[in-house]
Structure formats: C-alpha cells, structure tokens
Motif scaffolding. Structure first.
Motif, PDB file in Angstrom:
ATOM      1  N   LYS A   1     -33.948 -25.812 -57.549  1.00  0.00           N
ATOM      2  CA  LYS A   1     -34.219 -24.645 -56.692  1.00  0.00           C
ATOM      3  C   LYS A   1     -33.144 -23.565 -56.841  1.00  0.00           C
ATOM      4  O   LYS A   1     -33.095 -22.615 -56.075  1.00  0.00           O
ATOM      5  CB  LYS A   1     -34.261 -25.097 -55.213  1.00  0.00           C
ATOM      6  CG  LYS A   1     -35.325 -26.149 -54.914  1.00  0.00           C
ATOM      7  CD  LYS A   1     -36.717 -25.610 -55.162  1.00  0.00           C
ATOM      8  CE  LYS A   1     -37.788 -26.559 -54.658  1.00  0.00           C
ATOM      9  NZ  LYS A   1     -37.861 -27.836 -55.422  1.00  0.00           N
TER      10      LYS A   1
ATOM     11  N   GLU B   1     -48.024 -29.434 -59.199  1.00  0.00           N
ATOM     12  CA  GLU B   1     -47.501 -29.578 -57.835  1.00  0.00           C
ATOM     13  C   GLU B   1     -46.498 -30.723 -57.743  1.00  0.00           C
ATOM     14  O   GLU B   1     -45.455 -30.610 -57.076  1.00  0.00           O
ATOM     15  CB  GLU B   1     -48.662 -29.815 -56.876  1.00  0.00           C
ATOM     16  CG  GLU B   1     -48.228 -29.905 -55.417  1.00  0.00           C
ATOM     17  CD  GLU B   1     -49.407 -30.077 -54.474  1.00  0.00           C
ATOM     18  OE1 GLU B   1     -49.187 -30.045 -53.247  1.00  0.00           O
ATOM     19  OE2 GLU B   1     -50.540 -30.238 -54.981  1.00  0.00           O
ATOM     20  N   LEU B   2     -46.745 -31.847 -58.459  1.00  0.00           N
ATOM     21  CA  LEU B   2     -45.876 -33.016 -58.399  1.00  0.00           C
ATOM     22  C   LEU B   2     -44.529 -32.716 -59.024  1.00  0.00           C
ATOM     23  O   LEU B   2     -43.474 -32.998 -58.419  1.00  0.00           O
ATOM     24  CB  LEU B   2     -46.555 -34.187 -59.105  1.00  0.00           C
ATOM     25  CG  LEU B   2     -45.728 -35.490 -59.188  1.00  0.00           C
ATOM     26  CD1 LEU B   2     -45.442 -36.043 -57.774  1.00  0.00           C
ATOM     27  CD2 LEU B   2     -46.478 -36.547 -60.006  1.00  0.00           C
ATOM     28  N   HIS B   3     -44.520 -32.139 -60.218  1.00  0.00           N
ATOM     29  CA  HIS B   3     -43.257 -31.889 -60.905  1.00  0.00           C
ATOM     30  C   HIS B   3     -42.524 -30.677 -60.326  1.00  0.00           C
ATOM     31  O   HIS B   3     -41.304 -30.550 -60.513  1.00  0.00           O
ATOM     32  CB  HIS B   3     -43.509 -31.662 -62.408  1.00  0.00           C
ATOM     33  CG  HIS B   3     -43.942 -32.907 -63.118  1.00  0.00           C
ATOM     34  ND1 HIS B   3     -45.266 -33.219 -63.366  1.00  0.00           N
ATOM     35  CD2 HIS B   3     -43.216 -33.961 -63.620  1.00  0.00           C
ATOM     36  CE1 HIS B   3     -45.347 -34.367 -64.004  1.00  0.00           C
ATOM     37  NE2 HIS B   3     -44.097 -34.853 -64.168  1.00  0.00           N
ATOM     38  N   LEU B   4     -43.238 -29.824 -59.619  1.00  0.00           N
ATOM     39  CA  LEU B   4     -42.595 -28.658 -59.013  1.00  0.00           C
ATOM     40  C   LEU B   4     -41.669 -29.088 -57.869  1.00  0.00           C
ATOM     41  O   LEU B   4     -40.635 -28.472 -57.615  1.00  0.00           O
ATOM     42  CB  LEU B   4     -43.652 -27.672 -58.511  1.00  0.00           C
ATOM     43  CG  LEU B   4     -43.129 -26.348 -57.964  1.00  0.00           C
ATOM     44  CD1 LEU B   4     -42.348 -25.580 -59.027  1.00  0.00           C
ATOM     45  CD2 LEU B   4     -44.298 -25.504 -57.440  1.00  0.00           C
ATOM     46  N   GLU B   5     -42.013 -30.188 -57.194  1.00  0.00           N
ATOM     47  CA  GLU B   5     -41.202 -30.649 -56.075  1.00  0.00           C
ATOM     48  C   GLU B   5     -39.822 -31.105 -56.529  1.00  0.00           C
ATOM     49  O   GLU B   5     -38.821 -30.931 -55.830  1.00  0.00           O
ATOM     50  CB  GLU B   5     -41.916 -31.802 -55.358  1.00  0.00           C
ATOM     51  CG  GLU B   5     -43.167 -31.365 -54.628  1.00  0.00           C
ATOM     52  CD  GLU B   5     -43.856 -32.542 -53.948  1.00  0.00           C
ATOM     53  OE1 GLU B   5     -43.380 -33.681 -54.116  1.00  0.00           O
ATOM     54  OE2 GLU B   5     -44.883 -32.307 -53.285  1.00  0.00           O
ATOM     55  N   GLY B   6     -39.736 -31.703 -57.691  1.00  0.00           N
ATOM     56  CA  GLY B   6     -38.441 -32.204 -58.177  1.00  0.00           C
ATOM     57  C   GLY B   6     -37.706 -31.201 -59.038  1.00  0.00           C
ATOM     58  O   GLY B   6     -36.647 -31.538 -59.592  1.00  0.00           O
ATOM     59  N   HIS B   7     -38.246 -29.985 -59.181  1.00  0.00           N
ATOM     60  CA  HIS B   7     -37.591 -28.991 -60.035  1.00  0.00           C
ATOM     61  C   HIS B   7     -36.419 -28.328 -59.305  1.00  0.00           C
ATOM     62  O   HIS B   7     -36.410 -28.225 -58.077  1.00  0.00           O
ATOM     63  CB  HIS B   7     -38.599 -27.915 -60.461  1.00  0.00           C
ATOM     64  CG  HIS B   7     -38.094 -27.032 -61.556  1.00  0.00           C
ATOM     65  ND1 HIS B   7     -37.911 -27.463 -62.844  1.00  0.00           N
ATOM     66  CD2 HIS B   7     -37.700 -25.737 -61.536  1.00  0.00           C
ATOM     67  CE1 HIS B   7     -37.478 -26.474 -63.579  1.00  0.00           C
ATOM     68  NE2 HIS B   7     -37.311 -25.406 -62.785  1.00  0.00           N
TER      69      HIS B   7
END
Length: 525
Positions: A120, A112-118
């Motif tokens: 788009k 969840e943490l690294h998905l936010e900065g991935h």
C-alpha cells in the motif's frame, strides 16, 4: 466464419467502420444511414442517384429503410468486441481471473484476492486495469501518461509537466485531448468522404457525357447530311431558274434582232431599186430624152432623199442598237437565290446572334438602374422609386424584353471589374419577391456568377464553384432550346467554355441580369 471475416462483412464501405443504423439499397448493398445520406446529397440533380459501391442507378432518390437484422448483428458483434477488449486478467493467477487494478510500479494486474496482499506504499500507484503498461508509462520517469501537450504533440506524465521542456505550453488531460483529436479526425473524414462523393459524381457525369457523345455526334452528322442534301437541291433549283431565264432572254433577243434584220434588208432593197433607176437615167445619151425624163427622175431622187431623212430621224440605220442579254437580271437572280439559301441554312443549323436584346424596365428592381438605350444594368444604392407592379423584382434583378422558345442563339455581355453580378436565363413565371426569386435559387432559372474573382454556376439552390478564374470581362450565354442546353463562355482572344447545363425546357427563356455592390452589366448583342 472467423471474427475477422465477420467484421469485414459488418463494415460500411464508406466510413470503413462497423455499421451504424445500416440501410440496404435496392441493389443489395449496405451502408450507414448517415454515410449514404451524405453520399446521395453530393450527387448532382442532373445525374441519376446511384449506389456508391456498384454505381447502380435509381430514377428517383431511393427510400432509405433500416436493416434491422443487420443492425442487431452489428450491435451484438460490437458488444462482444468491446467486452473482449476491456477484459484485463490477473497476472498472479494461474487461471484467467478478471483484474480489478493495475500497479504501475510492479507492472502487474491484480484480482481482488491478490490486491489485498499488495503493498500500500505511495510508490505502488494503482490504476484501472490495462493491458498496455509500456505504452501507458513515461519512458523517462516511469510514471503513467495522463496529460497531453498540444504544442509538442506529446503524451506526458506528472513529472514531464513540471519539467522545463513543456513549461508554459498548452497541456490538458490525455482523455480530453483524445476526444478532441478524434472529433477533429471525424470532421476531416466527413469532408474527405464528401469530397470523394463529389469527385465520384463528377466522374460519373463526365463518363455519362462521353457515353452520350457518339449518339450526339451521329445526330449532328445526320443533321449536317440533311442540310447538304437540301443545299444541293436548292442549288440545282437555282441553277435551273438561271438557265430558264437565259433561255428566255435568248429567245427574246433572237426575235428582236431578226425583226431588225428584216427591216434593214427591206430598206436596203428599196434603196437598191432607186439606185438602179437613177443609173438607167444617167445612161441616156440623147439630151432630149434625158431632159424629158428629168422631172420624173428628180422626183424619184427626191423621194430617195426624203426616205434617207426619215431613216435618220428614226435612227433605224445609224444608231439603233440590237437587244442583248440582261446580265444584271441574271446576277440579281443568282445573288438573291444564294442569299436565300444561306439564310435558310443559318436558320436550320448555325447559331444566330440574339440581336436586339433590350432590358425590361418594368421588371427592374428599384436598386437596378437601366440605361436609356436599355442595354446596361447598374447597381444603385438609392431606391429609384419605381411603382410596385406584379412584374417588378424586389432585389437586384432585371429581365430581357423578349423570350426564346426554339432554335439556337447566343447573347454577349460586358461586365464591370468591381462588384458582383450574375447572368443567365429564366422563365418569366419566376417569383418576384423573397429568397426563392433570386436567380439559381429555384428550378426556373440558371445563372453564372462572378464574385471576389471566382466563377460559379447556380440552379435549383445548388451552387457549383468553377475551377477557372476569370481572365477577361466579356461573357457569352449560349442557348440550344431544342437540345436542352444552356452554356456559358468567356470571350477573350478565343472562347473558353465554363459550364453547360442540360435540361428539358418547358417555357420561353428570358435573358436575366443580377447586379450588386457597384457592379454593372452591358448587353453587347
């Protein structure tokens, strides 16, 4: 115990999968409930139910009880295994953190943490977390494989579907194809498991047959030895009877000839006396004495002539024959004795042809035509209008008049080239109407069937297809009532065994014929 060893202990030996509703048999072996039910269903009724793993036999079909403890262990193990397989961890975290998505472009799984900065951007396609990025990605277009072409048996991405190679083919979702193919394999596996069970049952039956063979041979040898002993005794008795008759005839002939000899000797002495008297008269030289004695001498000569005349009339001297042995009587005694011995031997051991078999019109259904000589049964599409009676069958069946409850016998039939037929034996107490009145659909009848150029046998609703294709149009039905055997043979140049039923017969067995679709069957016996 390692998880691999534990999984082996929790694997069904039939389907090789983790137990589903595990059942424990009396011998201690475990199986899935569906697997053991299918295995028991394939076993023949003439063979005892047995464990598919250790071959332990059960006199009756075992009662299946669920092993609750083993079921709980299997379910718990399966749950842990599924959880471990489903866990996908974040590629960017140093510590194992469960991932929420997998990026096909970056080929990384993200928490969840690294998905936010991935990123788009559209090229960064996010899918559910997976550990098989390479196998799940198209090697040409580097896109996720989400489709399946059934014609080429290939997994496809979106770009593959738009290409020329698979245009117009039957293409569906990968998950749907997975479910369908898996279901096909499951059905194929069920058929294979069933066939394996049938083969195992057949092998067990043949093995039991081999095991019974020494005992059967010993019984036949003892029976043959007994017949030879009885044959020797009867031969000796017949020999003594013939010798006794010869001795009796010898005494009678000797006495008769002795009496005749005495009679002839007496008559010979009498004639000699008369010849002597005549000779004495002829020696007289004095005419006076000779003539004076003439009357007396001629009287004696006349007496001699009269005596010869009587002898000729009585046929005692010229034509009478002496008594002799009555060899025709000896031959008759010998032939009659041998025939009686052979008849007794046949009744005691050899198979007898069931001669005189006639079909019982009173049992024939109204679509079975019976010939005038009561030997042929033919299918008839027209209702023959016979009166309804308790003995009459409803459909396509006729019984023989006579039943058999002992001994060994056979009867032969000739069959038609077209249509379908079934021949066999049945108890007279079989039902006359409904589905269970058909031959082989109950425990009271046994039949051989030919239809569409295939043989099969049927008893107690169980049909067994035979491997031998028909080669001729004559069949023999052999019954050994005492031994409990009913066999079927083909009669070409030599007999070919088709099938043998082993049973304990409790009632008299009657010949039975079934015909349909323009078929006919004729009794040859």
């Amino acid at each position: 115990m390692s998880s691999v060893d534990l999984k082996d202990e929790l694997t069904c030996p039939i389907c090789l999968q983790l137990y589903t509703d595990p059942i424990t048999l009396q011998c201690g072996h475990n199986f899935c409930q569906k697997c053991i039910e299918a295995a028991l269903d394939t076993q023949e009724p003439s063979v005892s139910n047995s464990c598919p793993q250790c071959r332990a036999k059960f006199h009756t079909r075992p009662v299946l009880k669920r092993n609750t403890t083993l079921c709980n262990i299997a379910e718990h193990f399966l749950s842990q295994e599924e959880q471990e397989e489903c866990k996908v961890f974040c590629t960017c975290c140093d510590n194992p953190v469960v991932a929420l998505k997998t990026c096909l472009f970056c080929k990384v799984s993200l928490c969840e943490l690294h998905l936010e900065g991935h990123s788009k951007s559209p090229e960064h396609t996010l899918i559910q977390p997976t550990n098989s990025l390479k196998s799940g990605t198209c090697s040409v277009h580097k896109k996720v494989l989400v489709y399946y072409c059934t014609e080429d048996a290939e997994c496809l991405c979106v770009s593959c579907c738009l290409g020329e190679k698979h245009r117009g083919h039957n293409v569906g979702l990968l998950n749907e194809a997975f479910k369908q193919e898996k279901e096909k394999l499951r059905i194929i596996r069920e058929h294979i498991v069933k066939e394996r069970g049938e083969l195992e049952t057949r092998v067990q039956y043949l093995q039991d047959h081999v095991n019974r063979l020494p005992r059967k041979v010993a019984g036949v040898m003892e029976r043959v030895s007994t017949h030879f002993r009885n044959l020797t005794m009867k031969q000796d008795a017949l020999k003594n009877q013939v010798l006794k008759e010869l001795t009796k005839q010898k005494g009678r002939v000797s006495l008769s000839v002795s009496k005749l000899i005495q009679q002839l000797k007496s008559k010979k002495d009498n004639l000699a006396s008369k010849i002597s008297t005549i000779d004495e008269r002829c020696q007289l030289m004095d005419p006076l004495l000779f003539l004076r004695a003439d009357r007396e001498v001629f009287a004696e000569a006349a007496d001699a002539q009269d005596f010869a005349h009587v002898v000729d009339n009585d046929r005692n001297l010229k034509t009478i024959e002496a008594d002799d042995l009555a060899e025709d009587v000896i031959s008759q005694i010998l032939i009659s004795g041998i025939l009686n011995i052979m008849s007794g031997l046949q009744k005691g051991y050899y198979v007898q042809e069931a001669s005189g078999i006639s079909l019982d019109v009173n049992t024939a259904s109204n679509n079975v035509d019976i010939s005038d000589d009561l030997k042929t049964a033919s299918w008839n599409s027209v209702n023959l209008g016979r009166p309804e009676t308790p003995d009459r069958f409803e459909k396509s069946i006729v019984l023989g008049v006579e039943g058999f409850s002992d001994g060994r016998l056979y009867w032969d039939v000739e069959v038609s080239k077209e249509g379908g037929w079934r021949v066999g034996m049945t108890y007279a107490s079989i039902g006359r109407k409904g589905l269970y009145s058909f031959i082989g659909n109950n425990s009271k009848s046994w039949g051989l069937r030919r239809f569409e150029n295939r043989y099969s046998v049927r008893h107690d609703q169980k049909e067994i297809s035979l491997a031998y294709p028909p080669t001729c149009y004559k069949v023999r039905i052999y019954l050994d009532y005492t031994a409990g055997q009913l066999s079927f043979y083909e009669l070409e140049d030599s007999m070919r065994h088709l099938y043998t039923y082993n049973a304990t017969f409790t009632e008299a067995l009657y010949p039975v014929i079934v015909v349909w679709s323009n078929a006919w069957v004729r009794v040859l016996s």
